[in-house]
Write a protein that holds these residues in place. Structure first.
Motif, PDB file in Angstrom:
ATOM      1  N   GLN A   1       0.800  -1.217   0.000  1.00 40.29           N
ATOM      2  CA  GLN A   1       0.000   0.000   0.000  1.00 40.29           C
ATOM      3  C   GLN A   1       0.840   1.277   0.000  1.00 40.29           C
ATOM      4  OE1 GLN A   1      -2.354   0.338   3.587  1.00 40.29           O
ATOM      5  NE2 GLN A   1      -0.847  -0.799   4.761  1.00 40.29           N
ATOM      6  N   SER A   2       2.106   1.208   0.410  1.00 43.24           N
ATOM      7  CA  SER A   2       2.942   2.408   0.405  1.00 43.24           C
ATOM      8  C   SER A   2       3.095   2.962  -1.013  1.00 43.24           C
ATOM      9  CB  SER A   2       4.316   2.108   1.009  1.00 43.24           C
ATOM     10  OG  SER A   2       4.999   1.108   0.266  1.00 43.24           O
ATOM     11  N   PHE A   3       3.188   2.091  -2.022  1.00 39.45           N
ATOM     12  CA  PHE A   3       3.278   2.547  -3.411  1.00 39.45           C
ATOM     13  C   PHE A   3       1.943   3.100  -3.896  1.00 39.45           C
ATOM     14  CE2 PHE A   3       6.482  -0.976  -3.307  1.00 39.45           C
ATOM     15  CZ  PHE A   3       7.601  -0.161  -3.388  1.00 39.45           C
ATOM     16  N   ILE A   4       0.857   2.442  -3.479  1.00 36.57           N
ATOM     17  CA  ILE A   4      -0.476   2.889  -3.906  1.00 36.57           C
ATOM     18  C   ILE A   4      -0.782   4.258  -3.313  1.00 36.57           C
ATOM     19  CG2 ILE A   4      -2.905   2.289  -3.996  1.00 36.57           C
ATOM     20  CD1 ILE A   4      -0.958   0.323  -5.407  1.00 36.57           C
ATOM     21  N   ARG A   5      -0.426   4.443  -2.047  1.00 35.39           N
ATOM     22  CA  ARG A   5      -0.720   5.692  -1.340  1.00 35.39           C
ATOM     23  C   ARG A   5      -0.028   6.881  -1.990  1.00 35.39           C
ATOM     24  NH1 ARG A   5       1.567   4.482   3.274  1.00 35.39           N
ATOM     25  NH2 ARG A   5      -0.167   3.163   3.897  1.00 35.39           N
ATOM     26  N   GLU A   6       1.154   6.672  -2.557  1.00 38.25           N
ATOM     27  CA  GLU A   6       1.948   7.773  -3.104  1.00 38.25           C
ATOM     28  C   GLU A   6       1.721   8.000  -4.595  1.00 38.25           C
ATOM     29  OE1 GLU A   6       5.905   6.681  -2.152  1.00 38.25           O
ATOM     30  OE2 GLU A   6       5.651   6.870   0.021  1.00 38.25           O
ATOM     31  N   MET A   7       0.832   7.253  -5.198  1.00 36.78           N
ATOM     32  CA  MET A   7       0.653   7.344  -6.649  1.00 36.78           C
ATOM     33  C   MET A   7       0.216   8.728  -7.112  1.00 36.78           C
ATOM     34  SD  MET A   7      -1.083   3.684  -7.647  1.00 36.78           S
ATOM     35  CE  MET A   7      -1.525   4.247  -9.284  1.00 36.78           C
ATOM     36  N   GLU A   8      -0.649   9.396  -6.347  1.00 38.63           N
ATOM     37  CA  GLU A   8      -1.186  10.674  -6.803  1.00 38.63           C
ATOM     38  C   GLU A   8      -0.142  11.773  -6.842  1.00 38.63           C
ATOM     39  OE1 GLU A   8      -5.091  11.886  -5.529  1.00 38.63           O
ATOM     40  OE2 GLU A   8      -5.498   9.901  -4.706  1.00 38.63           O
ATOM     41  N   GLY A   9       0.888  11.664  -6.006  1.00 39.45           N
ATOM     42  CA  GLY A   9       1.880  12.736  -5.969  1.00 39.45           C
ATOM     43  C   GLY A   9       3.244  12.318  -6.451  1.00 39.45           C
ATOM     44  N   SER A  10       3.387  11.111  -6.950  1.00 37.33           N
ATOM     45  CA  SER A  10       4.710  10.624  -7.324  1.00 37.33           C
ATOM     46  C   SER A  10       4.642   9.800  -8.609  1.00 37.33           C
ATOM     47  CB  SER A  10       5.306   9.778  -6.189  1.00 37.33           C
ATOM     48  OG  SER A  10       6.480   9.122  -6.602  1.00 37.33           O
ATOM     49  N   SER A  11       5.240  10.347  -9.656  1.00 43.98           N
ATOM     50  CA  SER A  11       5.301   9.597 -10.914  1.00 43.98           C
ATOM     51  C   SER A  11       6.193   8.376 -10.762  1.00 43.98           C
ATOM     52  CB  SER A  11       5.827  10.492 -12.035  1.00 43.98           C
ATOM     53  OG  SER A  11       7.119  10.997 -11.708  1.00 43.98           O
ATOM     54  N   GLN A  12       7.154   8.443  -9.835  1.00 45.73           N
ATOM     55  CA  GLN A  12       8.028   7.296  -9.590  1.00 45.73           C
ATOM     56  C   GLN A  12       7.236   6.126  -9.016  1.00 45.73           C
ATOM     57  OE1 GLN A  12      11.106   9.044  -7.094  1.00 45.73           O
ATOM     58  NE2 GLN A  12      12.520   9.082  -8.827  1.00 45.73           N
ATOM     59  N   SER A  13       6.311   6.421  -8.091  1.00 45.53           N
ATOM     60  CA  SER A  13       5.485   5.361  -7.517  1.00 45.53           C
ATOM     61  C   SER A  13       4.598   4.733  -8.581  1.00 45.53           C
ATOM     62  CB  SER A  13       4.628   5.914  -6.369  1.00 45.53           C
ATOM     63  OG  SER A  13       5.444   6.278  -5.276  1.00 45.53           O
ATOM     64  N   VAL A  14       4.056   5.558  -9.460  1.00 47.08           N
ATOM     65  CA  VAL A  14       3.241   5.026 -10.566  1.00 47.08           C
ATOM     66  C   VAL A  14       4.086   4.118 -11.446  1.00 47.08           C
ATOM     67  CG1 VAL A  14       1.913   5.609 -12.624  1.00 47.08           C
ATOM     68  CG2 VAL A  14       1.670   6.991 -10.548  1.00 47.08           C
ATOM     69  N   ALA A  15       5.331   4.551 -11.709  1.00 50.64           N
ATOM     70  CA  ALA A  15       6.222   3.755 -12.551  1.00 50.64           C
ATOM     71  C   ALA A  15       6.561   2.421 -11.892  1.00 50.64           C
ATOM     72  CB  ALA A  15       7.498   4.537 -12.843  1.00 50.64           C
ATOM     73  N   ILE A  16       6.759   2.442 -10.569  1.00 50.16           N
ATOM     74  CA  ILE A  16       7.062   1.204  -9.840  1.00 50.16           C
ATOM     75  C   ILE A  16       5.871   0.253  -9.917  1.00 50.16           C
ATOM     76  CG2 ILE A  16       7.446   0.231  -7.534  1.00 50.16           C
ATOM     77  CD1 ILE A  16       9.147   2.710  -6.936  1.00 50.16           C
ATOM     78  N   VAL A  17       4.679   0.784  -9.681  1.00 52.12           N
ATOM     79  CA  VAL A  17       3.469  -0.046  -9.754  1.00 52.12           C
ATOM     80  C   VAL A  17       3.307  -0.624 -11.151  1.00 52.12           C
ATOM     81  CG1 VAL A  17       0.947  -0.005  -9.658  1.00 52.12           C
ATOM     82  CG2 VAL A  17       2.275   1.146  -7.881  1.00 52.12           C
ATOM     83  N   GLU A  18       3.524   0.203 -12.172  1.00 53.98           N
ATOM     84  CA  GLU A  18       3.396  -0.262 -13.556  1.00 53.98           C
ATOM     85  C   GLU A  18       4.407  -1.364 -13.851  1.00 53.98           C
ATOM     86  OE1 GLU A  18       3.043   1.651 -18.056  1.00 53.98           O
ATOM     87  OE2 GLU A  18       3.902   2.832 -16.415  1.00 53.98           O
ATOM     88  N   THR A  19       5.619  -1.224 -13.319  1.00 54.07           N
ATOM     89  CA  THR A  19       6.657  -2.239 -13.532  1.00 54.07           C
ATOM     90  C   THR A  19       6.282  -3.554 -12.874  1.00 54.07           C
ATOM     91  OG1 THR A  19       8.381  -0.536 -13.630  1.00 54.07           O
ATOM     92  CG2 THR A  19       9.087  -2.796 -13.157  1.00 54.07           C
ATOM     93  N   ILE A  20       5.761  -3.480 -11.631  1.00 53.65           N
ATOM     94  CA  ILE A  20       5.345  -4.696 -10.930  1.00 53.65           C
ATOM     95  C   ILE A  20       4.211  -5.391 -11.682  1.00 53.65           C
ATOM     96  CG2 ILE A  20       4.297  -5.595  -8.813  1.00 53.65           C
ATOM     97  CD1 ILE A  20       5.751  -3.371  -7.282  1.00 53.65           C
ATOM     98  N   LEU A  21       3.259  -4.584 -12.170  1.00 54.58           N
ATOM     99  CA  LEU A  21       2.133  -5.166 -12.906  1.00 54.58           C
ATOM    100  C   LEU A  21       2.607  -5.833 -14.194  1.00 54.58           C
ATOM    101  CD1 LEU A  21      -0.500  -2.305 -12.425  1.00 54.58           C
ATOM    102  CD2 LEU A  21      -0.534  -4.574 -11.361  1.00 54.58           C
ATOM    103  N   GLY A  22       3.549  -5.196 -14.878  1.00 60.00           N
ATOM    104  CA  GLY A  22       4.079  -5.791 -16.102  1.00 60.00           C
ATOM    105  C   GLY A  22       4.834  -7.078 -15.827  1.00 60.00           C
TER     106      GLY A  22
END
Length: 325
Positions: free
Chosen positions: A245-266
């Motif tokens: 959830q730490s990555f999910i929580r920071e998605m709105e203010g951090s493009s890096q967190s979005v990129a990490i989530v996208e990488t994990i999903l891929g």
């Protein structure tokens, strides 16, 4: 300490020592050899609990924490018999539709002496005290019986501690509970953390493979926050990745967190693994996760942990997002 850390040479081989120490200063309420030794022992125990070797100085905070830990361990010993535990369930929904697919069992403990004790506090103490196997068995038994009353055949997800997986009889115990309760194995899912896979990995892998062979689903929890070794995904039978959830929580203010989530999903998609995002609290998070291809969502946006009767009453099997959660 510096002298003790110097490598020692024995028979031509060098060995390094890990050193920890506990110390106490005499003062009001701390005088006399016996009392000072007790306080130094408490400080030493705290030093041992750290990863780095260094000295801890005794203080009242250390003493109070040690006293509370002792009280929690004492009360935990017969909490099951006294029926002090209860389970809540947080639904996991399909991204995009909000259709419930499973529910994670979350233990809660209310004790007459200690009041409501957080799982964050007592689970670790239960593990250290050797009580997690019996408590875990109670959770599994209660959750299986509860799941039979749900309006739809959702899976029930159970968190499993490392101590449980290291028990050679874990698979046998789980299958016995499923058989006695009547819950089909396909409706049972265990969630493990990366720390479960680090030590004694051969025995853990053996237990997981036995569970998988009996159609039990296995999810790797808090993915991305631990060692995140890709060898775990290759060597162990894993069906799902739960994004911390730490990555999910920071998605709105951090493009890096979005990129990490996208990488994990891929990564998960390429390995044929399902994905669950934890801690989803806003419509923005839900929308982006759906667009990125996350399979399932879990969080306050859809539901807080619910008591059994509310889950039983959820006959339509769908949860609409709520801004307030």
């Amino acid at each position: 300490l510096q002298n003790l850390r110097e490598p020692i040479t024995l028979d031509g081989e060098q060995f390094e020592l890990s050193v920890r120490g506990g110390a106490v200063f005499s003062g009001p309420g701390i005088d006399g050899t016996e009392r000072m030794h007790q306080c130094a022992e408490l400080a030493l125990n705290q030093a041992k609990a750290t990863r780095l070797g260094y000295v801890k100085i005794f203080d009242t905070v250390v003493a109070a924490q040690a006293s509370r830990n002792h009280a929690i361990l004492y009360e935990l010993d017969n909490a099951t018999e006294k029926k002090e535990f209860r389970l809540l369930y947080q639904p996991q929904v399909r991204a995009g539709s909000g259709t419930v697919v499973s529910a994670e069992a979350l233990i809660r403990w209310s004790n007459p002496r200690l009041g409501l004790v957080s799982p964050v506090e007592f689970i670790g103490i239960a593990e250290q005290g050797g009580l997690m196997i019996s408590i875990g068995a109670w959770i599994q038994q209660r959750a299986c019986l509860d799941a039979l009353a749900w309006p739809k055949p959702w899976r029930v997800a159970i968190n499993v501690a490392p101590a449980q997986l290291l028990n050679r009889n874990f698979h046998r115990s789980v299958m016995g509970i499923l058989e006695s309760s009547g819950l089909p194995p396909e409706r049972f899912k265990i969630e493990i953390t990366e720390s479960s896979l680090i030590n004694e990995s051969f025995h853990v892998k053996e237990q997981l493979e036995l569970l998988r062979a009996d159609r039990i689903r296995i999810a790797l929890d808090d993915f991305g926050t631990g060692f995140s070794s890709l060898s775990y995904l290759k060597d162990f039978p894993i069906d799902e990745l739960k994004i911390d959830q730490s990555f999910i929580r920071e998605m709105e203010g951090s493009s890096q967190s979005v990129a990490i989530v996208e990488t994990i999903l891929g990564l998960a998609r390429n390995l044929g693994l399902a994905t669950v995002a934890e801690g989803v609290e806003t419509p923005f998070q839900a929308r982006v996760l759906d667009e990125l291809g996350c399979d399932f969502l879990q969080g306050f946006l859809y539901a807080r942990p619910l008591p059994q009767d509310e889950l039983v009453a959820m006959t339509d099997g769908t949860l609409a997002p709520s801004v307030t959660g």
